[in-house]
Scaffold this active site. Structure first.
Site, PDB file in Angstrom:
ATOM      1  CB  THR A  39      -0.890   0.085   1.266  1.00 14.66           C
ATOM      2  OG1 THR A  39      -0.056   0.115   2.422  1.00 14.66           O
ATOM      3  CG2 THR A  39      -1.858  -1.085   1.372  1.00 14.66           C
ATOM      4  CB  ILE A  40       0.639   4.716  -1.254  1.00 10.24           C
ATOM      5  CG1 ILE A  40       1.147   6.095  -0.791  1.00 10.24           C
ATOM      6  CG2 ILE A  40      -0.818   4.797  -1.661  1.00 10.24           C
ATOM      7  CD1 ILE A  40       1.106   7.177  -1.892  1.00 10.24           C
ATOM      8  CB  SER A  41       1.906   4.810   4.446  1.00 11.81           C
ATOM      9  OG  SER A  41       2.751   3.684   4.477  1.00 11.81           O
TER      10      SER A  41
ATOM     11  CG  ASP B 152      15.934  -8.619   1.727  1.00 10.31           C
ATOM     12  OD1 ASP B 152      15.288  -7.787   2.416  1.00 10.31           O
ATOM     13  OD2 ASP B 152      16.033  -9.819   2.039  1.00 10.31           O
ATOM     14  N   GLY B 153      15.482  -4.931   1.366  1.00  6.29           N
ATOM     15  CA  GLY B 153      15.717  -3.788   2.256  1.00  6.29           C
ATOM     16  C   GLY B 153      16.195  -4.178   3.643  1.00  6.29           C
TER      17      GLY B 153
ATOM     18  CG  HIS C  74      10.930  -7.100  -1.563  1.00 11.70           C
ATOM     19  ND1 HIS C  74      10.796  -8.215  -0.754  1.00 11.70           N
ATOM     20  CD2 HIS C  74       9.729  -6.458  -1.527  1.00 11.70           C
ATOM     21  CE1 HIS C  74       9.564  -8.243  -0.273  1.00 11.70           C
ATOM     22  NE2 HIS C  74       8.908  -7.197  -0.708  1.00 11.70           N
TER      23      HIS C  74
ATOM     24  CG  HIS D 152       3.391   9.025   3.723  1.00 13.50           C
ATOM     25  ND1 HIS D 152       2.521   8.954   2.663  1.00 13.50           N
ATOM     26  CD2 HIS D 152       4.128   7.898   3.666  1.00 13.50           C
ATOM     27  CE1 HIS D 152       2.741   7.823   1.989  1.00 13.50           C
ATOM     28  NE2 HIS D 152       3.708   7.170   2.579  1.00 13.50           N
TER      29      HIS D 152
ATOM     30  CB  THR E  40       8.067 -10.561   4.674  1.00 14.84           C
ATOM     31  OG1 THR E  40       8.189 -11.965   4.670  1.00 14.84           O
ATOM     32  CG2 THR E  40       7.168 -10.125   3.531  1.00 14.84           C
TER      33      THR E  40
HETATM   34  N1  SAH Z   1       6.266   3.682   2.134  1.00 12.35           N
HETATM   35  C1  SAH Z   1       5.783   3.182   0.856  1.00 12.35           C
HETATM   36  C2  SAH Z   1       5.336   1.723   0.846  1.00 12.35           C
HETATM   37  C3  SAH Z   1       4.724   1.142   2.083  1.00 12.35           C
HETATM   38  S1  SAH Z   1       4.182  -0.557   1.878  1.00 12.35           S
HETATM   39  C4  SAH Z   1       4.651   4.063   0.369  1.00 12.35           C
HETATM   40  O1  SAH Z   1       4.018   4.741   1.189  1.00 12.35           O
HETATM   41  O2  SAH Z   1       4.367   4.050  -0.822  1.00 12.35           O
HETATM   42  C5  SAH Z   1       5.652  -1.415   2.315  1.00 12.35           C
HETATM   43  C6  SAH Z   1       6.561  -1.701   1.162  1.00 12.35           C
HETATM   44  O3  SAH Z   1       7.651  -2.491   1.665  1.00 12.35           O
HETATM   45  C7  SAH Z   1       5.945  -2.493   0.019  1.00 12.35           C
HETATM   46  O4  SAH Z   1       6.160  -1.805  -1.178  1.00 12.35           O
HETATM   47  C8  SAH Z   1       6.715  -3.820   0.042  1.00 12.35           C
HETATM   48  O5  SAH Z   1       6.868  -4.374  -1.254  1.00 12.35           O
HETATM   49  C9  SAH Z   1       8.032  -3.409   0.660  1.00 12.35           C
HETATM   50  N2  SAH Z   1       8.819  -4.471   1.294  1.00 12.35           N
HETATM   51  C10 SAH Z   1       8.407  -5.449   2.137  1.00 12.35           C
HETATM   52  N3  SAH Z   1       9.441  -6.241   2.497  1.00 12.35           N
HETATM   53  C11 SAH Z   1      10.550  -5.747   1.856  1.00 12.35           C
HETATM   54  C12 SAH Z   1      11.924  -6.136   1.824  1.00 12.35           C
HETATM   55  N4  SAH Z   1      12.387  -7.197   2.488  1.00 12.35           N
HETATM   56  N5  SAH Z   1      12.779  -5.393   1.089  1.00 12.35           N
HETATM   57  C13 SAH Z   1      12.324  -4.315   0.374  1.00 12.35           C
HETATM   58  N6  SAH Z   1      11.048  -3.911   0.350  1.00 12.35           N
HETATM   59  C14 SAH Z   1      10.163  -4.612   1.093  1.00 12.35           C
END
Ligand code: SAH
Length: 231
Positions: free
Chosen positions: A60-62, A144-145, A113, A67, A217
């Protein structure tokens, strides 16, 4: 009406004005950044509603008030030449806001990711902020974040936009002394934590509030599972 929707507006300026009325901005800087970044470029539907919106791939976009809250807690460590890491950068919205709070010598790295979301965020940024990608102030990395992004470390500010079961140690390693990370931590009961790196071996953690985020994840966990229903 559900809590959190009170700030909704019909334009970006109205949304930001309503968030301001709720006292969400400690300073003009955050308000200015959110005025300069139209959420309409990043949310596929109802962009000016104060709610999270699906962007596909279980992401989702938060919500705008989250934000604003994340920017609020990081503001003190964001200077003109800061390096900022946004983990789980999704739509790219927050990356753009961070970029508006720094100068041309600063840098924002978004790490995401899901390849389709990396592309989506780049497309979103190109609508009105292409120069940020061209001049290198903003960089979106597919990866991978949980491992951070070593190449541009250390970071003065790290924002994690997905809930981690525990604090990833690599992110702590990549935080600069004097830097701050905000991160939702937990599975069922998530808490938004602020972590300050006071010195190389001293961290100060503070619980900010209870939150609900999608999990930080693996790609497989996020999009690989298909629910099978037996009837
Ligand atoms: N802050 C962003 C997205 C929030 S949703 C916004 O407001 O648009 C969380 C995001 O984390 C998702 O896009 C999901 O794909 C990502 N995410 C989840 N696990 C991740 C990981 N291990 N590495 C990178 N991104 C990840």
């Amino acid at each position: 009406m559900a809590f959190g929707w009170r700030a909704s507006g019909s334009t970006n300026a109205e949304l930001v004005d309503n968030l301001n009325r709720q006292g969400l901005f400690k300073s003009e800087r955050i308000k200015e950044a959110m005025l300069a970044v139209d959420r309409g470029d990043f949310a596929p539907a109802n962009p000016y509603m104060d709610a999270p919106i699906s962007i596909g791939y279980s992401a989702t976009i938060s919500a705008p008030h989250m934000h604003a809250t994340a920017l609020h807690y990081l503001e003190d460590v964001i200077k003109n030449d800061s390096r900022i890491l946004d983990v789980g950068s999704g739509s790219g919205y927050l990356v753009a806001c961070f970029a508006k709070m720094i100068g041309p010598k600063g840098k924002v790295v978004g790490i995401e990711h899901i390849p389709q979301l990396v592309q989506l965020s780049i497309n979103n940024l190109k609508k009105n902020h292409a120069s940020l990608l061209e001049n290198g102030v903003v960089k979106i990395i597919e990866g991978d974040g949980r491992l951070g992004y070593e190449q541009d470390a250390p970071y003065d500010a790290i924002h994690v936009g997905a809930a981690a079961p525990e604090i990833p140690s690599k992110l702590l390693d990549q935080l600069a002394v004097g830097g701050r990370m905000v991160i939702p931590v937990g599975r069922d009961n998530q808490e938004f934590l602020q972590i300050d790196k006071i010195s190389e071996d001293k961290l100060v953690k503070k619980r900010l509030m209870g939150v609900i985020y999608v999990p930080l994840t693996s790609k497989e966990e996020q999009i690989g599972h298909r629910r099978i229903q037996y009837v």
